[in-house]
Design a protein around this motif. Sequence first.
Motif, PDB file in Angstrom:
ATOM      1  N   PRO A  64      70.027 -59.728  94.622  1.00 57.08           N
ATOM      2  CA  PRO A  64      69.593 -58.925  93.432  1.00 57.08           C
ATOM      3  C   PRO A  64      69.944 -59.601  92.316  1.00 57.08           C
ATOM      4  CG  PRO A  64      70.963 -57.497  95.080  1.00 57.08           C
ATOM      5  CD  PRO A  64      71.093 -59.038  95.481  1.00 57.08           C
ATOM      6  N   ASN A 167      58.787 -61.316  90.527  1.00 60.55           N
ATOM      7  CA  ASN A 167      58.925 -61.448  91.734  1.00 60.55           C
ATOM      8  C   ASN A 167      58.183 -62.668  92.425  1.00 60.55           C
ATOM      9  OD1 ASN A 167      56.322 -60.522  91.644  1.00 60.55           O
ATOM     10  ND2 ASN A 167      56.819 -58.595  92.803  1.00 60.55           N
ATOM     11  N   ILE A 180      57.838 -57.498  85.671  1.00 58.09           N
ATOM     12  CA  ILE A 180      58.365 -56.226  86.245  1.00 58.09           C
ATOM     13  C   ILE A 180      59.426 -55.834  84.890  1.00 58.09           C
ATOM     14  CG2 ILE A 180      60.099 -55.108  87.529  1.00 58.09           C
ATOM     15  CD1 ILE A 180      59.385 -56.951  89.884  1.00 58.09           C
ATOM     16  N   SER A 272      56.709 -47.809  89.484  1.00 55.53           N
ATOM     17  CA  SER A 272      57.510 -47.790  90.731  1.00 55.53           C
ATOM     18  C   SER A 272      58.735 -47.277  90.561  1.00 55.53           C
ATOM     19  CB  SER A 272      57.846 -49.354  90.952  1.00 55.53           C
ATOM     20  OG  SER A 272      58.392 -49.524  91.961  1.00 55.53           O
ATOM     21  N   THR A 274      60.954 -47.543  92.841  1.00 54.10           N
ATOM     22  CA  THR A 274      61.933 -48.510  93.733  1.00 54.10           C
ATOM     23  C   THR A 274      61.518 -49.804  93.547  1.00 54.10           C
ATOM     24  OG1 THR A 274      60.415 -48.520  95.689  1.00 54.10           O
ATOM     25  CG2 THR A 274      61.909 -46.618  95.679  1.00 54.10           C
ATOM     26  N   PRO A 275      62.124 -50.246  92.176  1.00 52.93           N
ATOM     27  CA  PRO A 275      61.810 -51.524  91.737  1.00 52.93           C
ATOM     28  C   PRO A 275      62.332 -52.516  92.480  1.00 52.93           C
ATOM     29  CG  PRO A 275      63.456 -50.584  90.361  1.00 52.93           C
ATOM     30  CD  PRO A 275      63.031 -49.398  91.205  1.00 52.93           C
ATOM     31  N   ASP A 276      61.803 -53.789  92.590  1.00 56.55           N
ATOM     32  CA  ASP A 276      62.377 -54.896  93.439  1.00 56.55           C
ATOM     33  C   ASP A 276      63.673 -55.286  92.916  1.00 56.55           C
ATOM     34  OD1 ASP A 276      62.721 -57.313  94.923  1.00 56.55           O
ATOM     35  OD2 ASP A 276      60.596 -58.154  94.485  1.00 56.55           O
ATOM     36  N   ASN A 278      65.318 -57.785  94.026  1.00 52.96           N
ATOM     37  CA  ASN A 278      65.294 -59.181  94.181  1.00 52.96           C
ATOM     38  C   ASN A 278      64.527 -59.793  93.147  1.00 52.96           C
ATOM     39  OD1 ASN A 278      66.832 -59.149  96.534  1.00 52.96           O
ATOM     40  ND2 ASN A 278      65.292 -58.753  97.873  1.00 52.96           N
ATOM     41  N   ALA A 279      64.093 -59.193  92.107  1.00 53.03           N
ATOM     42  CA  ALA A 279      63.228 -59.794  91.284  1.00 53.03           C
ATOM     43  C   ALA A 279      64.169 -60.746  90.237  1.00 53.03           C
ATOM     44  CB  ALA A 279      62.690 -58.814  90.197  1.00 53.03           C
TER      45      ALA A 279
END
Length: 475
Positions: A64, A167, A180, A272, A274-276, A278-279
């Motif tokens: 993350p 991402n 994002i 979103s 549920t944001p990424d 891992n971005a």
Amino acid sequence: MVENAQISGRLSSGLADLGINVIEIKVMLKIRYLTAAVPTLMLALAAGCAATKSPEIPAPSPSPSLTPLAASSPQPPAPPAQPLTVAEKTPETPANTKIQAYLNQLAAQGNAKENQGVWMQSGDTLLANHQGTVPLPAASITKVATSLVALQKFGPEHQFITEIGTNGSLENGVLKGDLIVRGSEDPLFVWEESIALGNTLNKMGIKRVTGNLIIAGKFYMNFELDPLKSGELLKQGLNSQIWPPEAAAQYQTLPPNTPKPEVVIEGNVQVSQTPDVNAQPLVKHYSLPLAELIKKMNQYSNNPMADMLADTVGGAQTVAQQAAAATGVPPAEIQLVNGSGLSEDNRISPRAACALFLALERELKPFNMTVADVLTVVGRDKGILSERPLPKLAVIKSGTLDNVSALGGALPTQKQETVWFAIMNGGVNVEQFRAQQEVLLKSFLNEWGSVPTPPADLTPNPARSSKVSRSEIVQ
């Protein structure tokens, strides 16, 4: 409906108290509550940004990177070390005699005395009292409570951070992936902020995004609460080729030679939940410090900003409860349904209103700040009070609804030193209320003497004028 302003200077067209009677703001524009024209906020677009990154952004790592934003847990304020207001009584003072004459004049004009409230005190001396402990419609005096509780929770230096990540990876000016954006309830992210952000992305070499613009968290732009609409506005703001007229107009207020950003987003705006995680982070945008946000909110009586801040600290009930605890007045004297004052169900007693101003003073003192750092100084600050002939150097907050006119703050004088006051009027002729408030305060100033320079307790900290919002490249 409360005071509604077309904002000039650093907030050229932000929302203020809505439904304004045109008498107060002769050049101000009537705007619906959430259909906001946008304030002009001079930003240091390049200042504070790190050196341009390498034009190549590697693919995101599996760990993350968009770290959770720090959140403060609301802490109930400790009871006041000493009472902020004096005991309720009917003082036998020349000032109270003058107030009774003022109330008799209002009554002769058809304004019932039970709809009026006044409280005036200097230090430990109560100068005037009429229904001082009766909660009355407070209009935008409500914003003083919101200001106090927000400062208690976050502190004056707190900045709301908007994080921008991806991402994807960057190749030859093209970001192959999504952009994002994760908000943290910045109440003053406007066109100027999007211009600064776009220029920062351009510095990083990002000219085009092949994916979508993904909005996560509580991201507001131009006072728009809908994240999808805020995202659409941001998409426009990042690309000068598709600026609407409002964005182009705000650009003209920025420093000469400010670049025009061109970040073309080929995809759509998506929201979103549920944001990424891992971005990969790209940029952090820091808002103005909270004290400066509050100052602008109060100068222009900006309703959306006030409601956003109230929501950030836990809602109107939290504001009311913590404001009562901080001032030491009975909770019944502060009754709120929102953080802005856009309802006659928002009721504050005149005594509690004075206590709110005094609590602000106490809250800011450890930071070498005064109420003048978060409220309007008449004659020195732009805003909705600019058109009113109020005593110079007074530090004031006003409020207006259809049948309500409220005015409160601090009046510097020679004989009585700083007089803290709250005047709450209810009736059909708001224009008349305002005019008579102004005459009343000037008559007190003639009696007590005006001051040539503001006293220390009403002098803003000059270091605050250098505070700015900024966009910072994440290294």
